[in-house]
Write a protein that holds these residues in place. Structure first.
Motif, PDB file in Angstrom:
ATOM      1  N   GLY A  83      78.291  27.105  84.203  1.00 21.18           N
ATOM      2  CA  GLY A  83      78.941  27.502  82.962  1.00 21.18           C
ATOM      3  C   GLY A  83      79.515  26.304  82.227  1.00 21.18           C
ATOM      4  N   CYS A  84      79.621  25.181  82.909  1.00 23.54           N
ATOM      5  CA  CYS A  84      80.075  23.934  82.287  1.00 23.54           C
ATOM      6  C   CYS A  84      78.867  23.269  81.645  1.00 23.54           C
ATOM      7  CB  CYS A  84      80.683  23.009  83.337  1.00 23.54           C
ATOM      8  SG  CYS A  84      81.145  21.375  82.697  1.00 23.54           S
ATOM      9  N   PRO A  85      78.890  23.027  80.347  1.00 22.53           N
ATOM     10  CA  PRO A  85      77.726  22.427  79.672  1.00 22.53           C
ATOM     11  C   PRO A  85      77.252  21.134  80.314  1.00 22.53           C
ATOM     12  CG  PRO A  85      79.309  23.213  78.053  1.00 22.53           C
ATOM     13  CD  PRO A  85      79.970  23.350  79.394  1.00 22.53           C
ATOM     14  N   ALA A  86      78.179  20.297  80.756  1.00 24.46           N
ATOM     15  CA  ALA A  86      77.780  19.018  81.345  1.00 24.46           C
ATOM     16  C   ALA A  86      77.010  19.239  82.639  1.00 24.46           C
ATOM     17  CB  ALA A  86      79.007  18.155  81.603  1.00 24.46           C
ATOM     18  N   GLN A  87      77.482  20.148  83.492  1.00 25.94           N
ATOM     19  CA  GLN A  87      76.796  20.404  84.757  1.00 25.94           C
ATOM     20  C   GLN A  87      75.432  21.041  84.529  1.00 25.94           C
ATOM     21  OE1 GLN A  87      79.182  21.840  88.191  1.00 25.94           O
ATOM     22  NE2 GLN A  87      80.915  21.886  86.770  1.00 25.94           N
ATOM     23  N   LEU A  88      75.342  21.940  83.562  1.00 26.43           N
ATOM     24  CA  LEU A  88      74.065  22.570  83.248  1.00 26.43           C
ATOM     25  C   LEU A  88      73.057  21.528  82.783  1.00 26.43           C
ATOM     26  CD1 LEU A  88      72.187  24.957  82.723  1.00 26.43           C
ATOM     27  CD2 LEU A  88      73.278  25.222  80.472  1.00 26.43           C
ATOM     28  N   GLU A  89      73.466  20.654  81.886  1.00 22.51           N
ATOM     29  CA  GLU A  89      72.550  19.638  81.377  1.00 22.51           C
ATOM     30  C   GLU A  89      72.074  18.711  82.483  1.00 22.51           C
ATOM     31  OE1 GLU A  89      74.334  17.615  78.084  1.00 22.51           O
ATOM     32  OE2 GLU A  89      74.734  19.473  76.983  1.00 22.51           O
ATOM     33  N   ARG A  90      72.990  18.305  83.366  1.00 25.24           N
ATOM     34  CA  ARG A  90      72.582  17.420  84.461  1.00 25.24           C
ATOM     35  C   ARG A  90      71.626  18.137  85.417  1.00 25.24           C
ATOM     36  NH1 ARG A  90      75.778  15.259  81.531  1.00 25.24           N
ATOM     37  NH2 ARG A  90      73.836  15.261  80.347  1.00 25.24           N
ATOM     38  N   ALA A  91      71.827  19.450  85.635  1.00 22.88           N
ATOM     39  CA  ALA A  91      70.949  20.205  86.538  1.00 22.88           C
ATOM     40  C   ALA A  91      69.537  20.291  85.969  1.00 22.88           C
ATOM     41  CB  ALA A  91      71.510  21.607  86.770  1.00 22.88           C
ATOM     42  N   VAL A  92      69.428  20.515  84.657  1.00 20.28           N
ATOM     43  CA  VAL A  92      68.109  20.580  84.012  1.00 20.28           C
ATOM     44  C   VAL A  92      67.426  19.214  84.064  1.00 20.28           C
ATOM     45  CG1 VAL A  92      66.889  21.000  81.848  1.00 20.28           C
ATOM     46  CG2 VAL A  92      68.782  22.498  82.521  1.00 20.28           C
ATOM     47  N   GLU A  93      68.192  18.163  83.813  1.00 23.45           N
ATOM     48  CA  GLU A  93      67.625  16.812  83.878  1.00 23.45           C
ATOM     49  C   GLU A  93      67.129  16.511  85.287  1.00 23.45           C
ATOM     50  OE1 GLU A  93      70.617  14.109  82.494  1.00 23.45           O
ATOM     51  OE2 GLU A  93      70.946  15.268  80.670  1.00 23.45           O
ATOM     52  N   HIS A  94      67.886  16.960  86.284  1.00 25.78           N
ATOM     53  CA  HIS A  94      67.478  16.721  87.672  1.00 25.78           C
ATOM     54  C   HIS A  94      66.189  17.481  87.989  1.00 25.78           C
ATOM     55  CE1 HIS A  94      68.165  15.707  91.923  1.00 25.78           C
ATOM     56  NE2 HIS A  94      67.666  16.914  92.182  1.00 25.78           N
ATOM     57  N   TRP A  95      66.077  18.693  87.553  1.00 26.58           N
ATOM     58  CA  TRP A  95      64.872  19.498  87.766  1.00 26.58           C
ATOM     59  C   TRP A  95      63.644  18.797  87.181  1.00 26.58           C
ATOM     60  CZ3 TRP A  95      63.489  23.779  90.385  1.00 26.58           C
ATOM     61  CH2 TRP A  95      62.346  24.477  89.989  1.00 26.58           C
ATOM     62  N   ALA A  96      63.828  18.117  86.059  1.00 26.21           N
ATOM     63  CA  ALA A  96      62.700  17.489  85.355  1.00 26.21           C
ATOM     64  C   ALA A  96      62.406  16.076  85.833  1.00 26.21           C
ATOM     65  CB  ALA A  96      62.985  17.476  83.851  1.00 26.21           C
ATOM     66  N   ARG A  97      63.187  15.558  86.761  1.00 23.70           N
ATOM     67  CA  ARG A  97      63.004  14.179  87.217  1.00 23.70           C
ATOM     68  C   ARG A  97      61.599  13.937  87.742  1.00 23.70           C
ATOM     69  NH1 ARG A  97      67.920  11.528  89.963  1.00 23.70           N
ATOM     70  NH2 ARG A  97      66.355  10.932  91.495  1.00 23.70           N
ATOM     71  N   ARG A  98      61.190  12.662  87.696  1.00 25.02           N
ATOM     72  CA  ARG A  98      59.853  12.307  88.158  1.00 25.02           C
ATOM     73  C   ARG A  98      59.648  12.640  89.623  1.00 25.02           C
ATOM     74  NH1 ARG A  98      57.039   6.284  87.842  1.00 25.02           N
ATOM     75  NH2 ARG A  98      55.047   6.897  88.740  1.00 25.02           N
ATOM     76  N   ASP A  99      60.698  12.460  90.460  1.00 31.25           N
ATOM     77  CA  ASP A  99      60.545  12.742  91.884  1.00 31.25           C
ATOM     78  C   ASP A  99      60.871  14.189  92.225  1.00 31.25           C
ATOM     79  OD1 ASP A  99      63.230  12.598  91.432  1.00 31.25           O
ATOM     80  OD2 ASP A  99      63.677  11.145  93.001  1.00 31.25           O
ATOM     81  N   ALA A 100      60.948  15.052  91.197  1.00 32.11           N
ATOM     82  CA  ALA A 100      61.118  16.483  91.415  1.00 32.11           C
ATOM     83  C   ALA A 100      59.936  17.198  90.737  1.00 32.11           C
ATOM     84  CB  ALA A 100      62.468  16.944  90.869  1.00 32.11           C
ATOM     85  N   LEU A 101      60.194  17.934  89.640  1.00 31.79           N
ATOM     86  CA  LEU A 101      59.103  18.646  88.970  1.00 31.79           C
ATOM     87  C   LEU A 101      58.340  17.780  87.985  1.00 31.79           C
ATOM     88  CD1 LEU A 101      58.490  21.649  89.610  1.00 31.79           C
ATOM     89  CD2 LEU A 101      60.766  20.916  90.289  1.00 31.79           C
ATOM     90  N   ASP A 102      58.885  16.603  87.629  1.00 32.93           N
ATOM     91  CA  ASP A 102      58.201  15.638  86.768  1.00 32.93           C
ATOM     92  C   ASP A 102      57.776  16.275  85.442  1.00 32.93           C
ATOM     93  OD1 ASP A 102      57.174  13.248  85.927  1.00 32.93           O
ATOM     94  OD2 ASP A 102      55.318  13.393  87.085  1.00 32.93           O
ATOM     95  N   VAL A 103      58.761  16.799  84.711  1.00 30.95           N
ATOM     96  CA  VAL A 103      58.506  17.423  83.406  1.00 30.95           C
ATOM     97  C   VAL A 103      58.768  16.389  82.319  1.00 30.95           C
ATOM     98  CG1 VAL A 103      59.098  19.298  81.839  1.00 30.95           C
ATOM     99  CG2 VAL A 103      59.201  19.662  84.317  1.00 30.95           C
ATOM    100  N   GLU A 104      57.715  15.905  81.708  1.00 29.78           N
ATOM    101  CA  GLU A 104      57.869  14.901  80.662  1.00 29.78           C
ATOM    102  C   GLU A 104      58.378  15.564  79.384  1.00 29.78           C
ATOM    103  OE1 GLU A 104      55.210  11.405  78.491  1.00 29.78           O
ATOM    104  OE2 GLU A 104      54.453  12.444  80.268  1.00 29.78           O
ATOM    105  N   GLY A 105      59.318  14.903  78.718  1.00 30.42           N
ATOM    106  CA  GLY A 105      59.832  15.423  77.460  1.00 30.42           C
ATOM    107  C   GLY A 105      61.153  16.146  77.571  1.00 30.42           C
ATOM    108  N   LEU A 106      61.791  16.084  78.761  1.00 29.27           N
ATOM    109  CA  LEU A 106      63.099  16.742  78.947  1.00 29.27           C
ATOM    110  C   LEU A 106      64.150  15.698  79.269  1.00 29.27           C
ATOM    111  CD1 LEU A 106      62.707  20.141  80.834  1.00 29.27           C
ATOM    112  CD2 LEU A 106      63.605  19.737  78.548  1.00 29.27           C
ATOM    113  N   GLY A 107      64.349  14.767  78.355  1.00 31.12           N
ATOM    114  CA  GLY A 107      65.381  13.766  78.524  1.00 31.12           C
ATOM    115  C   GLY A 107      66.746  14.306  78.140  1.00 31.12           C
ATOM    116  N   PRO A 108      67.805  13.520  78.348  1.00 27.90           N
ATOM    117  CA  PRO A 108      69.168  13.986  78.094  1.00 27.90           C
ATOM    118  C   PRO A 108      69.393  14.532  76.687  1.00 27.90           C
ATOM    119  CG  PRO A 108      69.210  11.924  79.308  1.00 27.90           C
ATOM    120  CD  PRO A 108      67.784  12.156  78.936  1.00 27.90           C
TER     121      PRO A 108
END
Length: 583
Positions: A475-500
């Protein structure tokens, strides 16, 4: 240059070296003999790919292809209970130990005398020349090898018949901690040497954490709510002393080898002392300079920022040039090592109880400065951890303008007694993260009052020992944004185009309030946002669609589970096979 005779795998004989096929038949359809043969080819190919990637920085295949080869080998070894003693898969870790055993070094690993003044280096040169003259050598015949003085953790690594058998920390110079299992996980440390090494080879290297990897890993620690490392050296040392090798495997360590401690077996194999022939057969190198050629033949990673000079002024010039370039290096250095090249000269000069007389470290000046704290900003990480950052009057620290420095956590603020308006010392630790080690002049009243509510979402702040956390969750915007960025990381799901910036934009538009919301996005949703077009919207949707049924290891890594990074996720996926087995 890599020759076929010195490679781990010949591409003419091994299909997994160049353009390898990855459409493997199901494991259960293989006979034990077929599985063993395929595993043998995969092991050799993966060693070759590790060498090309980590030592030569010239990969033959894409990371995704490498992962498929590695996962296939893991699957074969598990399904057919194949021996793994010399397998690259052992790099994912091993069984934890209760404590680190102490082992004796092959040869002493001494300290080196050092100074920060050029005149001290000239005095070292005079002592060397005087000492050689006293022993009957021509003092004008001395030559020096100049190398970076790495700011990491020194280790001894031993090979027998080309196989990795042991590693130990420097310790007291005579004995050190046995870190064989830990060092085995470092990708740039070969499990098997190339060429024709001696029957027993002991080499000295420096384990370190690359600067870019250190920054990324510290960010990950902060996101997980853990204390970041102060500098790359602390990170390397703390990692290598972990009792659980799988923890070491998760951390981005690297190594440079720079000295031969022991070389046995020349008489047994008939090789004569010398620098080796073109086929890689070699006796002990005649000089320290020649040792680096031997490292190349054996596949041992070493720096190329070395020079052989014939006078002390050239050595001083080398140090000055390296210091000018240190900002561009991806590893921390705190000076240069100047050592006599000829072993006969070294033997004549000898050593004191603590240090050799034939080597000297010309160190770089410290990187500190004083300035005033103008404010404190509290950042929120993925796990809700709050990290205070001091805003500073800009100040030059070692040639870099610093305007912010970490204060680590609220307990550190209390220990320093720091507040806005105080004059503080800034230290650029390990060339990377500026931090505040002390208050030089107290100009404020009291200590900075750490907030009791999250500066982003207003949720209550909870203390956990020295740390503080926002209780707002996703529910904290900062934590949500960091979680989405982590999901998209190269060593995770590697979703290009989901930067901060884009993640923030999607959240502010109300399109993403949880990870599953990513998969409800449409082209129309995105195309209407500022800075987006139909093409960029279609590209992101395609990237997300490609991850709807991700490999299990990528899925686990993307969740951000504490202590489960890419390496552990891969090991879990190989062990359990599917998500239901984990659940």
């Amino acid at each position: 240059m890599t020759t076929p005779s010195s490679r781990y795998a010949d591409p003419d004989e091994n299909p997994y070296v160049e353009a390898p096929p990855t459409d493997f038949e199901p494991v259960e359809e293989l006979s034990p003999g077929e599985a063993s043969a395929q595993a043998s080819l995969l092991r050799a190919a993966i060693r070759e790919h590790d060498h090309r990637y980590y030592v030569e920085a010239d990969p033959l295949i894409a990371d995704e292809t490498y992962d498929r080869l590695f996962d296939r080998l893991l699957a074969l070894e598990k399904a057919f209970d194949l021996p793994t003693e010399d397998s690259p898969t052992r790099r994912v870790g091993g069984e934890p130990v209760d404590e680190l055993e102490t082992v004796e070094h092959v040869a002493p690993m001494r300290s080196i005398d050092s100074a920060k003044e050029a005149d001290a280096v000239r005095e070292f040169d005079e002592r060397v020349r005087d000492g050689l003259a006293a022993e009957g050598f021509d003092p004008d015949g001395v030559a020096y090898v100049c190398e970076p003085k790495f700011d990491g953790l020194s280790v001894e690594v031993v090979y027998e018949d080309g196989e990795y058998v042991r590693a130990a920390t420097r310790g007291d110079g005579t004995e050190g901690d046995d870190v064989t299992a830990q060092v085995r996980t470092i990708r740039s440390v070969p499990g098997k040497l190339r060429g024709d090494p001696p029957a027993r080879l002991a080499v000295r290297g420096e384990v370190y954490m690359p600067r870019d990897a250190f920054e990324a890993y510290n960010e990950e620690l902060i996101e997980r709510g853990e204390e970041p490392f102060a500098n790359p050296r602390n990170a390397a040392a703390g990692t290598l002393r972990q009792l659980d090798p799988s923890v070491v495997a998760e951390r981005p360590l690297d190594v440079f080898f720079f000295d031969v401690l022991g070389w046995e077996g020349d008489e047994a194999d008939g090789a004569e002392s010398g620098s080796g022939d073109a086929d890689g057969v070699s006796g002990r190198p005649e000089t320290h300079w020649d040792e680096f050629d031997a490292f190349d033949r054996f596949g041992l990673r070493r720096t190329h920022r070395i020079e052989r000079v014939e006078d002390v002024e050239a050595a001083i010039d080398y140090r000055d040039r390296l210091m000018a370039d240190r900002e561009d290096l991806n590893y921390a250095v705190d000076g240069v090592v100047i050592s006599v090249d000829d072993p006969a000269h070294r033997d004549a000069l000898g050593s004191t109880a603590r240090a050799p007389r034939w080597a000297f470290a010309y160190k770089f000046p410290p990187r500190t400065a004083t300035t005033t704290v103008t404010g404190v900003t509290v950042q929120v990480g993925r796990t809700g951890r709050l990290t205070p950052v001091a805003e500073l009057d800009p100040v030059d620290v070692g040639g870099v303008t610093v305007s912010r420095a970490t204060l680590h956590n609220p307990a550190e603020i209390e220990a320093l007694g720091v507040n806005v308006g105080d004059v503080v010392r800034i230290y650029r630790a390990g060339d990377v993260i500026p931090y505040v080690p002390e208050v030089v002049e107290k100009r404020s009243e009291g200590t900075y009052a750490f907030p009791e509510t999250c500066p982003v979402c207003g949720s209550a702040v909870e203390r956990d020992g020295p740390l503080a956390f926002c209780t707002g969750g996703l529910g904290c915007p900062a934590q949500l944004e960091r979680a989405v960025e982590h999901w998209a990381r190269r060593d995770a799901l590697d979703v290009e185009g989901l930067g901060p910036e884009r993640v923030e934009q999607l959240r502010e538009a109300g399109l993403v309030e949880s990870l599953p919301d990513l998969y409800d996005l449409t082209v129309d949703d995105l195309a209407g946002l500022e800075g987006w077009g139909e093409t960029s919207a279609e590209n992101l949707i395609a990237e997300l669609d490609a991850t709807r049924n991700p490999p299990l290891d990528d899925f686990l890594a993307g969740l951000g589970i504490p202590d489960v990074g890419a390496t552990t996720a891969r090991a879990l996926a190989a062990h359990f096979g599917d998500l239901d087995a984990i659940l």
